[in-house]
Design a protein around this motif. Structure first.
Motif, PDB file in Angstrom:
ATOM      1  N   UNK A  19      35.898  51.889  32.167  1.00 38.78           N
ATOM      2  CA  UNK A  19      37.255  51.452  31.841  1.00 38.78           C
ATOM      3  C   UNK A  19      38.257  52.039  32.827  1.00 38.78           C
ATOM      4  N   UNK A  20      38.078  53.298  33.174  1.00 38.32           N
ATOM      5  CA  UNK A  20      38.965  53.933  34.143  1.00 38.32           C
ATOM      6  C   UNK A  20      38.861  53.245  35.498  1.00 38.32           C
ATOM      7  N   UNK A  21      37.664  52.881  35.901  1.00 37.53           N
ATOM      8  CA  UNK A  21      37.470  52.187  37.176  1.00 37.53           C
ATOM      9  C   UNK A  21      38.192  50.844  37.190  1.00 37.53           C
ATOM     10  N   UNK A  22      38.140  50.119  36.078  1.00 33.85           N
ATOM     11  CA  UNK A  22      38.809  48.823  35.988  1.00 33.85           C
ATOM     12  C   UNK A  22      40.317  49.008  36.080  1.00 33.85           C
ATOM     13  N   UNK A  23      40.853  49.979  35.351  1.00 26.61           N
ATOM     14  CA  UNK A  23      42.299  50.233  35.378  1.00 26.61           C
ATOM     15  C   UNK A  23      42.749  50.611  36.784  1.00 26.61           C
ATOM     16  N   UNK A  24      41.987  51.456  37.454  1.00 27.39           N
ATOM     17  CA  UNK A  24      42.347  51.861  38.819  1.00 27.39           C
ATOM     18  C   UNK A  24      42.290  50.673  39.781  1.00 27.39           C
ATOM     19  N   UNK A  25      41.296  49.826  39.634  1.00 23.23           N
ATOM     20  CA  UNK A  25      41.183  48.650  40.507  1.00 23.23           C
ATOM     21  C   UNK A  25      42.345  47.691  40.259  1.00 23.23           C
ATOM     22  N   UNK A  26      42.689  47.461  38.994  1.00 21.50           N
ATOM     23  CA  UNK A  26      43.818  46.586  38.685  1.00 21.50           C
ATOM     24  C   UNK A  26      45.118  47.141  39.238  1.00 21.50           C
ATOM     25  N   UNK A  27      45.283  48.438  39.200  1.00 14.17           N
ATOM     26  CA  UNK A  27      46.518  49.069  39.680  1.00 14.17           C
ATOM     27  C   UNK A  27      46.713  48.865  41.178  1.00 14.17           C
ATOM     28  N   UNK A  28      45.638  48.615  41.912  1.00 13.30           N
ATOM     29  CA  UNK A  28      45.724  48.431  43.356  1.00 13.30           C
ATOM     30  C   UNK A  28      46.094  46.999  43.748  1.00 13.30           C
ATOM     31  N   UNK A  29      46.045  46.078  42.801  1.00  9.86           N
ATOM     32  CA  UNK A  29      46.352  44.683  43.102  1.00  9.86           C
ATOM     33  C   UNK A  29      47.855  44.431  43.072  1.00  9.86           C
ATOM     34  N   UNK A  31      51.202  42.616  41.846  1.00  7.25           N
ATOM     35  CA  UNK A  31      51.514  42.297  40.454  1.00  7.25           C
ATOM     36  C   UNK A  31      51.140  40.867  40.062  1.00  7.25           C
ATOM     37  N   UNK A  32      51.298  39.909  40.953  1.00  6.48           N
ATOM     38  CA  UNK A  32      50.938  38.529  40.636  1.00  6.48           C
ATOM     39  C   UNK A  32      49.450  38.354  40.382  1.00  6.48           C
ATOM     40  N   UNK A  33      48.636  38.958  41.217  1.00  5.20           N
ATOM     41  CA  UNK A  33      47.185  38.879  41.042  1.00  5.20           C
ATOM     42  C   UNK A  33      46.763  39.589  39.763  1.00  5.20           C
ATOM     43  N   UNK A  34      47.385  40.715  39.502  1.00  2.00           N
ATOM     44  CA  UNK A  34      47.072  41.483  38.291  1.00  2.00           C
ATOM     45  C   UNK A  34      47.429  40.655  37.053  1.00  2.00           C
ATOM     46  N   UNK A  35      48.564  39.977  37.090  1.00  2.77           N
ATOM     47  CA  UNK A  35      48.982  39.150  35.949  1.00  2.77           C
ATOM     48  C   UNK A  35      47.989  38.022  35.686  1.00  2.77           C
ATOM     49  N   UNK A  36      47.499  37.392  36.749  1.00  6.93           N
ATOM     50  CA  UNK A  36      46.518  36.309  36.593  1.00  6.93           C
ATOM     51  C   UNK A  36      45.257  36.834  35.910  1.00  6.93           C
ATOM     52  N   UNK A  37      44.766  37.968  36.352  1.00  5.60           N
ATOM     53  CA  UNK A  37      43.560  38.523  35.755  1.00  5.60           C
ATOM     54  C   UNK A  37      43.770  38.908  34.298  1.00  5.60           C
ATOM     55  N   UNK A  38      44.916  39.475  33.998  1.00  9.67           N
ATOM     56  CA  UNK A  38      45.206  39.861  32.612  1.00  9.67           C
ATOM     57  C   UNK A  38      45.279  38.619  31.727  1.00  9.67           C
ATOM     58  N   UNK A  39      45.999  37.599  32.189  1.00  7.72           N
ATOM     59  CA  UNK A  39      46.098  36.376  31.394  1.00  7.72           C
ATOM     60  C   UNK A  39      44.741  35.722  31.189  1.00  7.72           C
ATOM     61  N   UNK A  40      43.967  35.650  32.241  1.00  6.35           N
ATOM     62  CA  UNK A  40      42.681  34.940  32.175  1.00  6.35           C
ATOM     63  C   UNK A  40      41.648  35.671  31.338  1.00  6.35           C
TER      64      UNK A  40
END
Length: 54
Positions: A19-29, A31-40
């Motif tokens: 879970x920590x690895x996923x959060x860290x990877x998302x934080x590096x994206x 904001x638009x890309x991160x939003x797409x992944x969160x929505x999807x």
């Protein structure tokens, strides 16, 4: 040399690390890309709904 089999389920510690690895990877994206992944994947929207911004 024999190799131990990989367990089919992960222990709590590994789940926390994952879970920590996923959060860290998302934080590096960006904001638009991160939003797409969160929505999807986290909001479980379809590809079409994600593309429309619903």
């Amino acid at each position: 040399m024999e190799h131990a089999e990989t367990p089919l389920t992960k222990g709590h510690e590994q789940q926390v690390v994952d879970a920590d690895s996923v959060v860290r990877a998302l934080a590096q994206l960006p904001s638009g890309m991160r939003a797409v992944l969160v929505l999807r994947y986290f909001d479980d929207l379809t590809e079409a709904d994600t593309a429309c911004g619903n």
